[in-house]
Design an enzyme around this catalytic site. Structure first.
Site, PDB file in Angstrom:
ATOM      1  N   ASP A   1      -2.078  -5.321   7.825  1.00  0.00           N
ATOM      2  CA  ASP A   1      -2.619  -6.243   6.830  1.00  0.00           C
ATOM      3  C   ASP A   1      -3.960  -6.753   7.347  1.00  0.00           C
ATOM      4  O   ASP A   1      -4.213  -6.740   8.558  1.00  0.00           O
ATOM      5  CB  ASP A   1      -1.657  -7.409   6.598  1.00  0.00           C
ATOM      6  CG  ASP A   1      -1.856  -8.068   5.246  1.00  0.00           C
ATOM      7  OD1 ASP A   1      -1.007  -7.873   4.359  1.00  0.00           O
ATOM      8  OD2 ASP A   1      -2.867  -8.778   5.061  1.00  0.00           O
TER       9      ASP A   1
ATOM     10  N   GLU B   1       4.224  -0.082   6.990  1.00  0.00           N
ATOM     11  CA  GLU B   1       4.222  -0.912   5.790  1.00  0.00           C
ATOM     12  C   GLU B   1       2.779  -1.360   5.601  1.00  0.00           C
ATOM     13  O   GLU B   1       2.274  -2.169   6.374  1.00  0.00           O
ATOM     14  CB  GLU B   1       5.151  -2.113   5.919  1.00  0.00           C
ATOM     15  CG  GLU B   1       5.195  -2.950   4.635  1.00  0.00           C
ATOM     16  CD  GLU B   1       6.003  -4.228   4.747  1.00  0.00           C
ATOM     17  OE1 GLU B   1       6.170  -4.909   3.721  1.00  0.00           O
ATOM     18  OE2 GLU B   1       6.449  -4.571   5.871  1.00  0.00           O
TER      19      GLU B   1
ATOM     20  N   ASP C   1       5.603  -5.223  -9.205  1.00  0.00           N
ATOM     21  CA  ASP C   1       5.986  -5.862 -10.461  1.00  0.00           C
ATOM     22  C   ASP C   1       5.039  -5.455 -11.582  1.00  0.00           C
ATOM     23  O   ASP C   1       5.326  -5.681 -12.757  1.00  0.00           O
ATOM     24  CB  ASP C   1       5.913  -7.382 -10.312  1.00  0.00           C
ATOM     25  CG  ASP C   1       4.482  -7.832 -10.036  1.00  0.00           C
ATOM     26  OD1 ASP C   1       3.940  -7.443  -8.982  1.00  0.00           O
ATOM     27  OD2 ASP C   1       3.889  -8.529 -10.879  1.00  0.00           O
TER      28      ASP C   1
ATOM     29  N   ASP D   1      -1.895  -5.876  -4.064  1.00  0.00           N
ATOM     30  CA  ASP D   1      -2.808  -6.426  -5.063  1.00  0.00           C
ATOM     31  C   ASP D   1      -3.127  -5.313  -6.060  1.00  0.00           C
ATOM     32  O   ASP D   1      -3.585  -4.242  -5.666  1.00  0.00           O
ATOM     33  CB  ASP D   1      -4.082  -6.901  -4.359  1.00  0.00           C
ATOM     34  CG  ASP D   1      -5.061  -7.597  -5.288  1.00  0.00           C
ATOM     35  OD1 ASP D   1      -5.035  -7.328  -6.505  1.00  0.00           O
ATOM     36  OD2 ASP D   1      -5.859  -8.404  -4.785  1.00  0.00           O
TER      37      ASP D   1
END
Length: 221
Positions: free
Chosen positions: A71, A46, A156, A120
């Site tokens: 991350d 991920e 989104d 982002d």
């Protein structure tokens, strides 16, 4: 708040399932993740995992796979790392790194799947090379995965999503079975998410924002 942050930093320094630059074994498992997990199960990433909702959620549902969340922010990785320890997940790991450095942690063909969850969007053209669903990163994913490796992408942001669809028309990527929807929660593809939602996703849904989703598979080079 400062005390809580310090406690989390200390956790990250000491816990075994989180790899960060200060640790001697930071890049020790490149090509050898089967040694860390003590099995030969598929490795699924991920990228830009944030609080690692998919890493931990999928790991709990599919113990036959190994999941690694990546991350740049250690404070985010603390959440997935600590939850894994608390719930007894032994098929997760976490790496703090810039994602353009993925190939420093995995050998070609070592990764079987990649989830990109609400990255982002990097809207400025000057940031295009930093988009996790852009051509630069798709080529990195391509090198890390064998034929049959799958990529899953949720966002989104419609502009980013449509840009990603355009990127995937690049013939050098050699993909197949591209499936997508602009409204995941009105799509049969929702069943593939097993009720897992990221923090960002919950916020967007509460605002009435539609969620875009796609998946595809790499062909042999």
């Amino acid at each position: 708040m400062a005390r809580k942050k310090l406690m989390r930093f200390k956790w990250n320094e000491e816990v075994h399932n989180l790899f960060q630059p200060e640790k001697e074994n930071y890049k020790a498992y490149k090509g050898k993740w089967h040694e860390y997990f003590k099995n030969d199960n598929p490795v699924i990433l991920e990228v830009g995992c944030g609080r690692a909702e998919y890493t931990t959620g999928l790991a709990a549902l599919f113990p036959e796979n190994n999941y690694i969340g990546l991350d740049i922010k250690g404070a985010r990785l603390w959440k997935g790392s600590s939850l894994s320890i608390e719930t007894g997940l032994t098929n997760t790991a976490f790496i703090r790194t810039k994602l353009q450095n993925l190939e420093e942690f995995f050998e070609p063909g070592e990764v079987k799947g990649i989830w990109i969850t609400f990255p982002d969007p990097k809207p400025r053209e000057s940031e295009a090379k930093l988009r996790l669903s852009g051509l630069r990163f798709m080529n990195i994913y391509r090198r890390l995965m064998p034929a049959g490796g799958k990529v899953f992408f949720k966002t989104d942001n419609r502009v980013l999503f449509d840009h990603t669809l355009e990127v995937l028309t690049d013939q050098t990527l050699k993909i197949k079975d591209l499936v997508f929807t602009h409204d995941l929660y009105q799509s049969p593809l929702l069943a593939e998410h097993y009720g897992i939602q990221t923090t960002y996703e919950k916020t967007y849904l509460n605002q009435g924002v539609q969620i875009n989703y796609l998946k595809f598979e790499f062909l042999p080079l």
